[in-house]
Design a protein around this motif. Structure first.
Motif, short mmCIF file in Angstrom:
data_model
loop_
_atom_site.label_atom_id
_atom_site.label_comp_id
_atom_site.label_asym_id
_atom_site.label_seq_id
_atom_site.Cartn_x
_atom_site.Cartn_y
_atom_site.Cartn_z
N GLN A 89 0.83 -1.21 0.00
CA GLN A 89 0.00 0.00 0.00
C GLN A 89 0.86 1.26 0.00
O GLN A 89 0.53 2.25 -0.66
N ILE A 90 1.98 1.23 0.73
CA ILE A 90 2.89 2.37 0.74
C ILE A 90 3.41 2.64 -0.67
O ILE A 90 3.44 3.79 -1.12
N LEU A 91 3.79 1.59 -1.37
CA LEU A 91 4.28 1.74 -2.74
C LEU A 91 3.21 2.33 -3.65
O LEU A 91 3.47 3.28 -4.40
N ILE A 92 2.01 1.80 -3.58
CA ILE A 92 0.93 2.26 -4.45
C ILE A 92 0.53 3.70 -4.12
O ILE A 92 0.37 4.54 -5.00
N ASP A 93 0.38 3.99 -2.81
CA ASP A 93 -0.04 5.33 -2.40
C ASP A 93 0.97 6.40 -2.80
O ASP A 93 0.60 7.56 -3.04
N SER A 94 2.23 6.03 -2.85
CA SER A 94 3.28 7.00 -3.21
C SER A 94 3.59 6.98 -4.71
O SER A 94 4.53 7.63 -5.15
N ASP A 95 2.79 6.25 -5.47
CA ASP A 95 3.03 6.09 -6.90
C ASP A 95 4.43 5.53 -7.14
O ASP A 95 5.14 5.96 -8.05
N PHE A 96 4.84 4.61 -6.27
CA PHE A 96 6.12 3.91 -6.35
C PHE A 96 7.33 4.83 -6.18
O PHE A 96 8.43 4.52 -6.63
N GLU A 97 7.12 5.94 -5.48
CA GLU A 97 8.24 6.85 -5.19
C GLU A 97 8.88 6.55 -3.84
O GLU A 97 10.05 6.84 -3.63
N ALA A 98 8.11 6.01 -2.91
CA ALA A 98 8.61 5.77 -1.55
C ALA A 98 9.02 4.31 -1.38
O ALA A 98 8.30 3.40 -1.79
N GLY A 99 10.18 4.13 -0.78
CA GLY A 99 10.65 2.79 -0.44
C GLY A 99 10.94 2.72 1.04
O GLY A 99 10.34 3.44 1.84
N CYS A 100 11.87 1.87 1.41
CA CYS A 100 12.23 1.73 2.82
C CYS A 100 13.21 2.85 3.20
O CYS A 100 14.31 2.92 2.65
N PRO A 101 12.83 3.72 4.14
CA PRO A 101 13.72 4.82 4.52
C PRO A 101 15.01 4.35 5.18
O PRO A 101 16.05 4.99 5.06
N VAL A 102 14.94 3.22 5.85
CA VAL A 102 16.12 2.70 6.55
C VAL A 102 17.17 2.25 5.53
O VAL A 102 18.34 2.63 5.60
N LEU A 103 16.76 1.44 4.57
CA LEU A 103 17.70 1.00 3.54
C LEU A 103 18.24 2.17 2.73
O LEU A 103 19.43 2.20 2.37
N SER A 104 17.39 3.14 2.47
CA SER A 104 17.82 4.27 1.63
C SER A 104 18.99 5.02 2.24
O SER A 104 19.86 5.51 1.53
N VAL A 105 19.01 5.11 3.57
CA VAL A 105 20.13 5.79 4.23
C VAL A 105 21.41 5.01 4.04
O VAL A 105 22.46 5.57 3.73
N ALA A 106 21.34 3.70 4.18
CA ALA A 106 22.54 2.87 4.06
C ALA A 106 23.14 2.94 2.66
O ALA A 106 24.36 2.95 2.51
N VAL A 107 22.29 3.02 1.64
CA VAL A 107 22.82 2.98 0.27
C VAL A 107 23.15 4.37 -0.29
O VAL A 107 23.95 4.48 -1.21
N THR A 108 22.55 5.42 0.26
CA THR A 108 22.83 6.76 -0.28
C THR A 108 23.89 7.51 0.50
O THR A 108 24.46 8.47 -0.01
N GLU A 109 24.15 7.11 1.72
CA GLU A 109 25.13 7.85 2.53
C GLU A 109 25.92 6.89 3.42
O GLU A 109 25.81 6.92 4.65
N PRO A 110 26.73 6.01 2.81
CA PRO A 110 27.45 5.00 3.60
C PRO A 110 28.46 5.59 4.58
O PRO A 110 28.89 4.90 5.50
N ARG A 111 28.83 6.85 4.42
CA ARG A 111 29.81 7.45 5.32
C ARG A 111 29.17 8.06 6.57
O ARG A 111 29.88 8.49 7.48
#
Length: 197
Positions: A89-111
């Protein structure tokens, strides 16, 4: 009752991170997104973006643990089904723009060491909840831990694929497969208990 400003800002930061990772959650972006004065962001987060990132990851972890914990009260299979339905539902409601915020931090800012450390803690927490539920229903510890890890990594990966494809297909496939694996693990435990009795 409305959220206090600090909670509203943390929720706003989580939403921004779920869409664009840590780079999308600047203090200025957060002020605009949460409808609060820029000065308030520094009042509540005097450590700046570094503090905000760490607390937002912990906030997201707490939310996800709460959702997963409530879902698992129904048992491993029903809990897994409900948890995956929330993600769908999160994916559909955000038109597939929102994912897991926790994973996103690990992959976008590893430092961002403290925030990334908090992401590792979050994944451990989710695996522990899942494996704990499986063990409570008779699954041996090693099987429960392996299945819990498979669930978390599969869900995270399928969410990323859903965003790329703009479709819930990957999550739907994973949901059916994980549900079947969980049912089989529980059935095996029941069979083993029956044979041993």
């Amino acid at each position: 009752m409305s959220e206090d400003p600090r909670t509203r800002m943390l929720a706003g930061a989580v939403d921004l991170m779920s869409r664009g990772g840590l780079p999308a959650a600047s203090m200025r972006d957060l002020a605009r997104h949460s409808g609060t004065p820029l000065g308030s962001t520094y009042h509540y987060f005097p450590g700046g973006k570094r503090q905000l990132a760490l607390e937002a990851v912990r906030f997201a972890d707490d939310q996800l643990r709460s959702w997963l914990g409530r879902s698992l009260e129904q048992g491993p299979v029903a809990g897994l089904r409900e948890f995956l339905a929330v993600w769908r539902q999160i994916l559909i409601d955000s038109d597939f723009e929102a994912g897991c915020p926790v994973l996103s931090v690990a992959v976008t800012e590893p430092r961002a060491e403290e925030a990334v450390s908090a992401t590792r803690d979050a994944f451990v927490h989710w695996c522990e909840l899942l494996s704990g539920s499986l063990r409570e229903h008779g699954t041996p510890a090693d099987t429960a831990e392996a299945l819990a890890l498979l669930i978390v990594t599969s869900v995270e990966g399928s969410i990323a694929m859903c965003r790329v494809e703009g479709s819930p297909r990957a999550l739907d496939v994973i949901a059916r497969t994980l549900e079947e694996l969980t049912e089989n693990a529980l059935a095996q435990c029941t069979l083993t208990r029956t044979l041993d009795s």
